[in-house]
Design a protein around this motif. Structure first.
Motif, short mmCIF file in Angstrom:
data_model
loop_
_atom_site.label_atom_id
_atom_site.label_comp_id
_atom_site.label_asym_id
_atom_site.label_seq_id
_atom_site.Cartn_x
_atom_site.Cartn_y
_atom_site.Cartn_z
N ARG A 68 0.86 -1.19 0.00
CA ARG A 68 0.00 0.00 0.00
C ARG A 68 0.90 1.24 0.00
N ILE A 69 0.77 2.04 -1.07
CA ILE A 69 1.64 3.18 -1.28
C ILE A 69 0.79 4.41 -1.56
N THR A 70 1.16 5.54 -0.95
CA THR A 70 0.40 6.77 -1.16
C THR A 70 0.91 7.50 -2.40
N ASP A 71 0.22 8.57 -2.78
CA ASP A 71 0.49 9.26 -4.03
C ASP A 71 1.58 10.32 -3.86
N ALA A 72 2.79 9.87 -3.57
CA ALA A 72 3.96 10.75 -3.50
C ALA A 72 5.17 9.90 -3.86
N ALA A 73 6.16 10.50 -4.50
CA ALA A 73 7.31 9.71 -4.96
C ALA A 73 8.54 10.59 -4.98
N PRO A 74 9.73 9.99 -4.92
CA PRO A 74 10.96 10.77 -5.02
C PRO A 74 11.11 11.39 -6.41
N SER A 75 11.81 12.51 -6.48
CA SER A 75 12.07 13.15 -7.76
C SER A 75 13.11 12.35 -8.54
N ASP A 76 13.25 12.68 -9.82
CA ASP A 76 14.27 12.02 -10.63
C ASP A 76 15.67 12.26 -10.04
N ALA A 77 15.90 13.48 -9.55
CA ALA A 77 17.21 13.80 -8.98
C ALA A 77 17.47 12.99 -7.72
N LEU A 91 16.61 -0.82 -0.34
CA LEU A 91 17.03 -0.49 1.02
C LEU A 91 17.29 1.02 1.16
N LEU A 92 17.90 1.61 0.15
CA LEU A 92 18.16 3.05 0.21
C LEU A 92 16.86 3.86 0.18
N LEU A 93 15.90 3.41 -0.61
CA LEU A 93 14.59 4.07 -0.62
C LEU A 93 13.94 3.98 0.75
N HIS A 94 14.03 2.82 1.37
CA HIS A 94 13.46 2.63 2.71
C HIS A 94 14.13 3.57 3.70
N GLU A 95 15.46 3.68 3.63
CA GLU A 95 16.19 4.57 4.54
C GLU A 95 15.75 6.02 4.35
N ALA A 96 15.43 6.39 3.11
CA ALA A 96 15.03 7.76 2.81
C ALA A 96 13.55 8.03 3.11
N GLY A 97 12.85 7.02 3.62
CA GLY A 97 11.45 7.22 3.98
C GLY A 97 10.45 6.83 2.92
N TRP A 98 10.93 6.20 1.84
CA TRP A 98 10.02 5.76 0.78
C TRP A 98 9.71 4.28 0.93
N SER A 99 8.73 3.83 0.18
CA SER A 99 8.35 2.43 0.19
C SER A 99 8.41 1.90 -1.24
N SER A 100 8.72 0.61 -1.38
CA SER A 100 8.80 0.04 -2.73
C SER A 100 8.42 -1.42 -2.69
N ILE A 101 8.02 -1.93 -3.84
CA ILE A 101 7.73 -3.35 -4.00
C ILE A 101 8.09 -3.74 -5.43
N TRP A 102 8.78 -4.85 -5.57
CA TRP A 102 9.20 -5.35 -6.89
C TRP A 102 8.08 -6.23 -7.42
N ARG A 103 7.43 -5.78 -8.49
CA ARG A 103 6.32 -6.53 -9.08
C ARG A 103 6.76 -7.12 -10.42
N THR A 104 6.31 -8.35 -10.67
CA THR A 104 6.61 -9.01 -11.94
C THR A 104 5.29 -9.47 -12.57
N GLY A 105 5.18 -10.73 -12.93
CA GLY A 105 3.95 -11.24 -13.51
C GLY A 105 4.22 -12.02 -14.78
N PRO A 106 3.18 -12.67 -15.32
CA PRO A 106 3.35 -13.54 -16.49
C PRO A 106 3.44 -12.80 -17.82
#
Length: 205
Positions: A16-25, A118-133
């Motif tokens: 579950r992720i909210t509508d905010a994300a790190p910038s490209d920089a 791990l670096l995203l987590h340290e910076a206060g962000w959340s992530s999940i690696w999604r794949t699929g068929p």
């Protein structure tokens, strides 16, 4: 507990992720650190593709087309990339190398993504690696601009963690079922060693 140990204990795949994300920089700064991951011969056998805004809809349409869904099923497939404000496509671009087989290049790409998570987590962000068929489906490869010889490994969905999601410490797993110690010598290897010593040195060594 070290800072790294604390990160490993508290990291979660962010379902579950909210509508905010790190910038490209910001993401670029984190990626520069993640690139210290093991990478035999420094091949950098990967590239990352950032998807924001309407670019996610382009991927959603490709997923729906690849799935062949219609009606509500098509809408659900098309909406999947909207689960996070930022998707980071992970593309393996292995290249021939006399000392680095493709599996090792895949491991290097995986290591970079793990470090980045791990670096995203340290910076206060959340992530999940999604794949699929549908990773290899032609519409998806085309939407992601995956070239011949490249391999799509999925997407890192990135955003701010949902405040209601559990973020407590995770108890360490038991490593014993996955850990063995190789004996220095067994009766069989001792016989082999004795025979080799009796035969003398190998020519050219």
């Amino acid at each position: 507990m070290t800072a790294l140990a604390g990160l490993l204990r508290t990291r979660r795949s962010g379902g579950r992720i909210t509508d905010a994300a790190p910038s490209d920089a910001e993401l670029g700064d984190l990626l520069a650190l993640a690139m210290n991951a093991p990478d035999h011969a420094a091949l950098r056998p990967w590239r990352l593709v950032l998807l924001r805004g309407a670019a996610r809809d382009r991927l959603g349409a490709a997923l729906a087309a690849a799935q062949g869904a219609t009606g509500p099923e098509r809408d659900r497939a098309a909406a999947k990339p909207r689960r996070a404000p930022l998707l980071v496509g992970i593309v393996l671009r292995a290249r021939p190398h006399p000392k680095v087989p493709e599996w090792e290049q895949l491991a290097a790409a995986t290591a970079v993504v793990t470090h980045l998570g791990l670096l995203l987590h340290e910076a206060g962000w959340s992530s999940i690696w999604r794949t699929g068929p549908l990773l290899d489906a032609p519409p998806v490869r085309a939407a992601m601009d995956v070239a011949a010889g490249e391999r799509l490994l999925g997407w890192l969905y990135v955003g701010r963690p949902d405040p209601g999601a559990p973020r407590g410490d995770r108890p360490p797993a038991d490593p014993r079922p996955h850990l063995t110690v190789l004996a220095a010598e067994t009766a069989e290897t001792a016989e082999t060693t004795e025979a080799a010593e009796a035969a003398g040195p190998v020519p050219g060594w």
